[in-house]
Enzyme design. Structure first.
Site, short mmCIF file in Angstrom:
data_model
loop_
_atom_site.label_atom_id
_atom_site.label_comp_id
_atom_site.label_asym_id
_atom_site.label_seq_id
_atom_site.Cartn_x
_atom_site.Cartn_y
_atom_site.Cartn_z
N GLY A 134 1.73 -3.30 -9.06
CA GLY A 134 2.44 -3.33 -9.45
C GLY A 134 3.45 -2.59 -9.07
N SER A 136 5.40 -3.34 -5.10
CA SER A 136 6.60 -3.82 -4.19
C SER A 136 6.74 -5.26 -4.61
CB SER A 136 5.80 -4.30 -3.32
OG SER A 136 5.61 -3.04 -2.26
N GLU A 251 -4.06 7.52 -3.67
CA GLU A 251 -4.80 6.16 -2.98
C GLU A 251 -5.13 6.80 -0.69
OE1 GLU A 251 -2.88 1.88 -1.58
OE2 GLU A 251 -1.27 3.10 -1.77
N SER A 374 4.55 0.08 5.40
CA SER A 374 5.15 0.24 6.63
C SER A 374 5.53 0.97 7.72
CB SER A 374 6.16 -0.76 6.85
OG SER A 374 7.97 -0.23 6.41
#
Length: 395
Positions: A134, A136, A251, A374
């Protein structure tokens, strides 16, 4: 780093063990799962892949790098790399427990209380509890510091209100680790906390998001007075930014080497397509294929170097890795469509709803440079935190 890639006798023996086990076990009912799942294809044989994950766990092939006291093997970095590479080479199905095993588990081991470790690590290890992330929000995508989801302490529980978006597999998860603002009036990196929240409660609504591929592995998650226990905050309240950044570092760790083996397989299949339909004779296409191959080697070299030095210790390494693979994979999707030619513009099925492998790759990779941080955010991180350039103006 000595041993990375299986150069030592110990690593060679470990690789042989992994290879043999996968060969023996990716058979029978599990043989049909080969190649299934993954980004844009998480809907494929989900229950069967969950069963496969639990089969892996029972044989001791999950959570390899975890300490033995928490069910792991304490495998070296090189052994973890070997496992992911052999797993990908065997065309084994995409894992459904990645978020719990590769993200939350290491985060709890590094930052959680002993009670939290004892409560949650066994369920991650044996794949009995699935997790989602949880982070973005509609107004805080790659800029995680802008989250507005709030949580306030009410007696013995946190009360959570807000919305998360692009939450992978939220519709199938038992728990969610949520970054929420727990200090009213705080802004940016301050006043955030990292909460562990059960998904099965009235205060949580999950709405699937239909993607370009027609599938829905991403979701919107709405919290309306949702609750979690007061002690289910990782680290101290207000330390959420530090914990969240730790999760992101995990990650982009050793699992990326397995990802690159999958990328190499995709490239090989695209080359075979070019040879079969004659486009490989086009010098422009040949140049693009060569550039794709070179890009894959650069990706691998960067990963091996930074993993060997300790991924979180190399300034900007996770951001560079994300930029490398996201742009490369997006371009590969475009190359696949170019090589496939005019037929790539038509989908199968009575209403054109059935995508082939290359159409799905092209459509899903449009998001590669957006999710997980991004391109713009990754470049800002490198510019500001590594190169020391002036910070971008912010409202």
């Amino acid at each position: 780093m000595e041993g990375v890639g299986g150069t030592s006798p110990e690593d060679a023996a470990f690789a042989a063990e992994v290879r043999q086990w996968l060969e023996e076990n990716l058979s029978g009912r599990f043989a049909e799962l080969k190649g299934l799942g993954g980004p844009g294809r998480e809907h494929e044989a989900f229950e069967e892949r969950l069963e496969w994950d639990r089969h892996l766990a029972a044989a001791g092939w999950t959570c390899l790098g975890w300490p033995k006291e928490y069910g792991g093997r304490e495998a070296s970095v090189s052994q973890q790399i070997i496992f992911h590479q052999e797993y990908a080479r065997a065309n084994a199905p995409a894992r459904v427990s990645h978020i719990g095993e590769e993200l939350l588990g290491p985060t709890l081991i590094a930052f959680g209380t002993e009670e939290q470790k004892q409560r949650f690590l066994p369920g991650i290890k044996n794949v009995s509890e699935l997790w989602c992330q949880g982070y973005s929000e509609p107004g805080a995508g790659s800029d995680l510091a802008g989250v507005s989801t709030s949580a306030r302490l009410d007696g013995d529980s946190w009360v959570i209100n807000g919305q998360k978006v692009w939450t992978s597999l939220a519709h199938l998860s038992d728990w969610c680790f949520v970054v929420a603002r727990t200090e009213p009036g705080s802004s940016r990196h301050q006043g955030l906390s990292y909460l562990l929240v059960p998904m099965d409660q009235d205060g949580i609504e999950v709405r699937p998001i239909v993607q370009l591929t027609g599938t829905s592995e991403f979701n919107e998650v709405f919290f309306t007075d949702a609750r979690t226990e007061a002690d289910l905050v990782v680290g101290e309240p207000g330390q959420g930014w530090k914990i969240a950044m730790g999760t992101l570092a995990f990650e982009r760790g050793v699992a990326t080497l397995g990802q690159q083996v999958q990328f190499a397989r995709e490239l090989d299949k695209i080359i075979a397509l070019a040879e079969s339909n004659g486009t490989a004779q086009d010098p422009i296409v040949r140049e693009k294929i060569t550039r794709a191959w070179v890009g894959l080697q650069v990706m691998r070299s960067h990963a091996m170097r930074t993993l060997g030095e300790g991924n979180t210790e190399v300034p900007g390494a996770p951001s560079v890795a994300k930029l490398l693979w996201a742009n490369w994979h997006r371009d590969l999707g475009e190359l696949a469509m170019e090589i496939a030619g005019a037929p790539s513009l038509l989908a199968e099925g009575p209403e054109g709803e059935e995508l082939d492998e290359w159409q799905r790759l092209y459509l899903f990779t449009r998001a590669d440079t957006i999710y997980g941080g991004s391109n713009e955010i990754q470049r800002n991180i490198i510019a500001e935190r590594v190169l020391g350039l002036p910070r971008e103006a912010r409202p």
